[in-house]
Design an enzyme around this catalytic site. Structure first.
Site, PDB file in Angstrom:
ATOM      1  N   GLY A  12       0.690  -1.118   0.157  1.00 39.01           N
ATOM      2  CA  GLY A  12      -0.166  -0.118   0.042  1.00 39.01           C
ATOM      3  C   GLY A  12       0.840   1.211   0.000  1.00 39.01           C
ATOM      4  CG  ASP A  63      -6.305  -8.367  -3.717  1.00 40.71           C
ATOM      5  OD1 ASP A  63      -6.181  -7.761  -2.627  1.00 40.71           O
ATOM      6  OD2 ASP A  63      -7.555  -8.768  -4.232  1.00 40.71           O
ATOM      7  CG  ASN A  90       0.928   1.590   4.724  1.00 40.92           C
ATOM      8  OD1 ASN A  90       0.472   1.842   5.963  1.00 40.92           O
ATOM      9  ND2 ASN A  90       0.461   1.857   3.552  1.00 40.92           N
ATOM     10  CB  SER A 142      -5.395   1.981  13.712  1.00 39.18           C
ATOM     11  OG  SER A 142      -6.178   3.066  14.030  1.00 39.18           O
ATOM     12  CE1 TYR A 155      -8.195   0.930   9.300  1.00 35.45           C
ATOM     13  CE2 TYR A 155      -8.459   1.844  11.297  1.00 35.45           C
ATOM     14  CZ  TYR A 155      -8.056   1.627  10.255  1.00 35.45           C
ATOM     15  OH  TYR A 155      -6.814   2.404  10.132  1.00 35.45           O
ATOM     16  CB  VAL A 156     -11.904  -1.490  15.822  1.00 30.78           C
ATOM     17  CG1 VAL A 156     -11.034  -1.571  17.334  1.00 30.78           C
ATOM     18  CG2 VAL A 156     -11.962   0.073  15.741  1.00 30.78           C
ATOM     19  CB  ALA A 157     -12.189  -6.605  14.669  1.00 31.23           C
ATOM     20  CE  LYS A 159      -5.146  -0.897  10.037  1.00 33.02           C
ATOM     21  NZ  LYS A 159      -3.920  -0.946   9.127  1.00 33.02           N
ATOM     22  CB  ILE A 188      -2.191  10.290   9.844  1.00 33.96           C
ATOM     23  CG1 ILE A 188      -1.620   9.617  11.137  1.00 33.96           C
ATOM     24  CG2 ILE A 188      -0.989  10.800   8.923  1.00 33.96           C
ATOM     25  CD1 ILE A 188      -0.598  10.314  11.949  1.00 33.96           C
TER      26      ILE A 188
END
Length: 247
Positions: A12, A63, A90, A142, A155-157, A159, A188
């Site tokens: 990424g 991918d 990343n 994160s 997303y939290v799970a 990260k 950021i």
């Protein structure tokens, strides 16, 4: 800090934090292969910006959620750069929604892109790193993996999973002289945060002791430190780059 002669992969790497990491590594003399998902134009821009550092930089469309693509990237890197010393995981996406409205598809896609990608690239890199008895793996997590965040359960799970993966693999690989650490950026200034309005940005800044939103370069400098020999005795750590937000 000198990374001359080192070879890196950054997933990424065409925009945001990934782009800043590519340029920071290149500025320290590191050759880099970076992956991107779709924007050829953005990838070409990173390659041209890196020219001034006199190192080898290659963008590769891949991918990150597919193991076969990770293997392709590692093989490409070994062919083009002749080695692999540093891996920066990343690549990531968001598909935010309250849990009651979140689709199974949105959950699965975020976990695949953000967490399974870390498994894919780390596993695919191990043969090379173990054979040379040296490696630096840096995983981008994160701040919300530590604090939680409404509307980002997927997303939290993902990260949070990156942090657990980092600690487990750090214990597995330490005897092979491979360190594994995570960086947990706070808010950021990237394409994601630019979508916020002024009122939302002000509310975020009020949560940050240093009273500013971070820059991709703030994160890239810490990643580059972890990739260097100055971080020889660090492994299994999570470094928050968040202006003091999650103390």
């Amino acid at each position: 800090m000198n990374l001359k002669g080192k070879k890196a992969i950054v997933t990424g790497g065409s925009r945001g934090i990934g782009k800043a990491v590519v340029l920071e590594l290149a500025s320290k003399g590191c050759d880099v292969v970076f992956t991107y998902h779709s924007s050829i134009e953005a990838a070409k821009s990173v390659e041209s910006e890196s020219d001034k550092f006199g190192v080898k930089i290659f963008g590769l469309q891949a991918d990150a959620s597919k193991y076969s693509e990770a293997e392709k990237t590692i093989n490409f890197t070994l062919e083009k750069l002749g080695g692999l010393d540093i891996l920066v995981n990343n690549a990531g996406i968001t598909k935010d929604n309250l849990l009651i409205r979140m689709s199974e598809k949105d959950f699965d896609e975020v976990v695949s892109a953000n967490l399974k990608s870390v498994f894919n690239y780390t596993k695919a890199s191990l043969k090379q790193m173990i054979s040379q008895r040296y490696g630096r793996v840096i995983n981008i997590s994160s701040v919300v993996a530590i604090t939680g965040n409404p509307g980002q359960a997927n997303y939290v799970a993902s990260k949070s999973g990156v942090i657990g993966f980092t600690k487990s693999t750090a214990k597995e690989l330490a005897s092979r002289n491979i360190t594994v650490n995570a960086v947990a950026p706070g808010y950021i200034s990237t394409d994601m945060t630019e979508k916020l309005n002024d009122k939302q940005k002000e509310a975020i800044i009020n949560l940050i002791p240093l009273k500013r939103i971070g820059t991709p370069e703030d994160v890239a400098k810490v990643v580059t430190f972890l990739a260097s020999d100055q971080a020889d005795y660090l492994t299994g750590q999570v470094i928050s780059v968040d202006g003091g937000m999650a103390m």
